[in-house]
Design a protein around this motif. Structure first.
Motif, PDB file in Angstrom:
ATOM      1  N   ALA A 117       0.828  -1.205   0.000  1.00 40.19           N
ATOM      2  CA  ALA A 117       0.000   0.000   0.000  1.00 40.19           C
ATOM      3  C   ALA A 117       0.860   1.251   0.000  1.00 40.19           C
ATOM      4  N   GLU A 118       0.438   2.220  -0.781  1.00 39.02           N
ATOM      5  CA  GLU A 118       0.932   3.583  -0.661  1.00 39.02           C
ATOM      6  C   GLU A 118      -0.020   4.282   0.300  1.00 39.02           C
ATOM      7  N   ILE A 119       0.472   4.609   1.491  1.00 41.90           N
ATOM      8  CA  ILE A 119      -0.401   5.149   2.535  1.00 41.90           C
ATOM      9  C   ILE A 119      -0.625   6.643   2.372  1.00 41.90           C
ATOM     10  N   GLY A 120       0.420   7.383   1.980  1.00 42.41           N
ATOM     11  CA  GLY A 120       0.235   8.798   1.755  1.00 42.41           C
ATOM     12  C   GLY A 120       1.533   9.564   1.744  1.00 42.41           C
ATOM     13  N   GLU A 121       1.523  10.707   1.054  1.00 46.90           N
ATOM     14  CA  GLU A 121       2.667  11.613   1.025  1.00 46.90           C
ATOM     15  C   GLU A 121       2.523  12.617   2.159  1.00 46.90           C
ATOM     16  N   PHE A 122       3.572  12.772   2.939  1.00 44.01           N
ATOM     17  CA  PHE A 122       3.512  13.687   4.071  1.00 44.01           C
ATOM     18  C   PHE A 122       3.323  15.124   3.599  1.00 44.01           C
ATOM     19  N   ILE A 123       2.560  15.876   4.366  1.00 49.26           N
ATOM     20  CA  ILE A 123       2.176  17.219   3.963  1.00 49.26           C
ATOM     21  C   ILE A 123       3.364  18.155   3.856  1.00 49.26           C
ATOM     22  N   ASP A 124       4.431  17.866   4.607  1.00 50.35           N
ATOM     23  CA  ASP A 124       5.609  18.721   4.544  1.00 50.35           C
ATOM     24  C   ASP A 124       6.521  18.357   3.384  1.00 50.35           C
ATOM     25  N   GLY A 125       6.116  17.371   2.582  1.00 52.90           N
ATOM     26  CA  GLY A 125       6.861  17.006   1.387  1.00 52.90           C
ATOM     27  C   GLY A 125       8.096  16.184   1.674  1.00 52.90           C
ATOM     28  N   GLY A 126       8.603  15.537   0.626  1.00 53.81           N
ATOM     29  CA  GLY A 126       9.868  14.835   0.743  1.00 53.81           C
ATOM     30  C   GLY A 126       9.794  13.375   1.101  1.00 53.81           C
ATOM     31  N   ARG A 127       8.714  12.931   1.737  1.00 49.99           N
ATOM     32  CA  ARG A 127       8.617  11.526   2.133  1.00 49.99           C
ATOM     33  C   ARG A 127       7.198  11.003   1.895  1.00 49.99           C
ATOM     34  N   THR A 128       7.121   9.715   1.635  1.00 53.30           N
ATOM     35  CA  THR A 128       5.844   9.035   1.470  1.00 53.30           C
ATOM     36  C   THR A 128       5.843   7.793   2.347  1.00 53.30           C
ATOM     37  N   MET A 129       4.718   7.541   3.011  1.00 51.70           N
ATOM     38  CA  MET A 129       4.581   6.346   3.839  1.00 51.70           C
ATOM     39  C   MET A 129       4.066   5.187   2.993  1.00 51.70           C
ATOM     40  N   TYR A 130       4.770   4.051   3.108  1.00 53.52           N
ATOM     41  CA  TYR A 130       4.392   2.849   2.378  1.00 53.52           C
ATOM     42  C   TYR A 130       4.211   1.678   3.343  1.00 53.52           C
ATOM     43  N   MET A 131       3.407   0.717   2.904  1.00 51.41           N
ATOM     44  CA  MET A 131       3.316  -0.552   3.614  1.00 51.41           C
ATOM     45  C   MET A 131       3.789  -1.658   2.674  1.00 51.41           C
ATOM     46  N   PHE A 132       4.575  -2.577   3.226  1.00 52.60           N
ATOM     47  CA  PHE A 132       5.095  -3.705   2.468  1.00 52.60           C
ATOM     48  C   PHE A 132       4.523  -5.001   3.040  1.00 52.60           C
ATOM     49  N   SER A 133       4.450  -5.999   2.190  1.00 50.32           N
ATOM     50  CA  SER A 133       3.901  -7.291   2.588  1.00 50.32           C
ATOM     51  C   SER A 133       4.826  -8.382   2.079  1.00 50.32           C
ATOM     52  N   GLY A 134       4.949  -9.441   2.861  1.00 47.35           N
ATOM     53  CA  GLY A 134       5.798 -10.530   2.404  1.00 47.35           C
ATOM     54  C   GLY A 134       5.999 -11.572   3.478  1.00 47.35           C
TER      55      GLY A 134
END
Length: 323
Positions: free
Chosen positions: A164-181
């Motif tokens: 999952a792509e959870i979201g891009e942080f409002i302050d820019g520069g980083r995005t939260m992701y979820m990985f599965s495996g």
């Protein structure tokens, strides 16, 4: 002005409390109905904290805990929507990720509420991995860009997938992701990164990856027996951002959600394309205020949130639809 509703995925380990249940008749009536249908008591549904189960590295949530946590996520979100309806607020479009899409489909009229709860009962009764196969898990990480993402998934990490792509942080520069495996592969990934960069959650199994094909196969007969209808409210998929127009569209999305990546950017793309100018985020969800959206958002979880809804909507020039 156009209002959208959006719902996050996942379960709700933290208890939302009794405040809305005691204050709003619409929430109380709905939660009492959920209690009658599921047999889960009000206190357990709204006040029992499961965080110790979910975030302990050594424990696995049993199916009962997972069932209550998923029902809580759905029930509280729908109850909030019922309170908003009493206030004259209704969505022109709905979008959600994972279980959030299922909740949204219920509010859009594509599936019945009781059938949604029975689907969650079935989902949480299934094993987290096939017998004799390695344990699955998920992990979350905030990454700075595509180059970082390429280090985490690809041919060099065949047992790790972008869930999952959870979201891009409002302050820019980083995005939260979820990985599965596979759990061992995720732990290996975490060990290769700076401490705290990758947080592995062992208790819930995997999600949204080809490794979950066994769950797709187990869920398919149940979902094929469900009654789906064409959505009465515009409904958008987190898998590809498209509008789900027919009953078959919704049924297919429920199944594909098991094995495919979900993207918050698709949620926002669908709502923005519909012309949404205010998105209300309902339920026990992630702290969405830290993420970037192409329109104003208004999380609604507490009585204090309800008290500001009217003012925000009035300031934006939205005419409420009392019936």
């Amino acid at each position: 002005m156009t209002i959208g509703y959006t719902f996050s995925g996942g379960m709700a380990p933290e208890a939302p409390g009794l405040e809305l249940y005691e204050r709003y008749p619409a929430m109380r009536d709905w939660i009492d109905q959920v209690v009658d249908w599921t047999g889960i008591g009000v206190d357990r549904l709204l006040t029992e904290d499961f965080s110790g189960y979910f975030y302990s590295d050594d424990s696995r949530c049993d199916s009962d805990v997972r069932f209550v946590a998923e029902i809580r996520q759905a029930a509280y979100s729908i109850g909030i929507a019922d309170v908003l309806t009493d206030m004259g607020i209704r969505p022109d479009a709905i979008a959600g990720s994972s279980i959030g899409l299922m909740i949204g489909a219920s509010l859009a009229g594509a599936i019945g509420r009781r059938e949604l709860l029975e689907l969650l009962r079935h989902r949480t009764s299934l094993p987290l991995a096939p017998e004799g196969e390695p344990a699955r898990a998920v992990a979350v990480a905030a990454l700075s860009g595509p180059d970082d993402l390429e280090r985490y998934v690809g041919d060099h990490r065949r047992d790790v997938y972008l869930a999952a792509e959870i979201g891009e942080f409002i302050d820019g520069g980083r995005t939260m992701y979820m990985f599965s495996g596979y759990l061992d592969a995720l732990r290996e990934l975490a060990a290769a990164e700076p401490e705290g960069q990758v947080n592995v959650i062992t208790s819930l199994g995997g999600a949204h990856s080809p490794l979950e094909q066994f769950l797709y196969d187990l869920r398919e007969p149940f979902i094929n027996e469900m009654t789906f209808r064409d959505p009465e409210v515009a409904l958008y998929s987190a898998l590809d951002g498209r509008r789900l127009v027919t009953a078959e569209d919704v049924r297919s999305d429920f199944l594909l959600n098991t094995v495919r990546t979900t993207y918050m950017s698709n949620v926002t793309k669908g709502l923005a394309g519909h012309g949404v100018e205010l998105a209300i985020v309902l339920g026990v969800s992630s702290p969405v205020a830290m993420f970037k959206f192409p329109f104003p958002i208004l999380p609604v979880l507490t009585a204090a949130d309800f008290e500001q809804v009217g003012g925000v909507i009035h300031a934006l020039g939205i005419e409420l639809k009392f019936v």
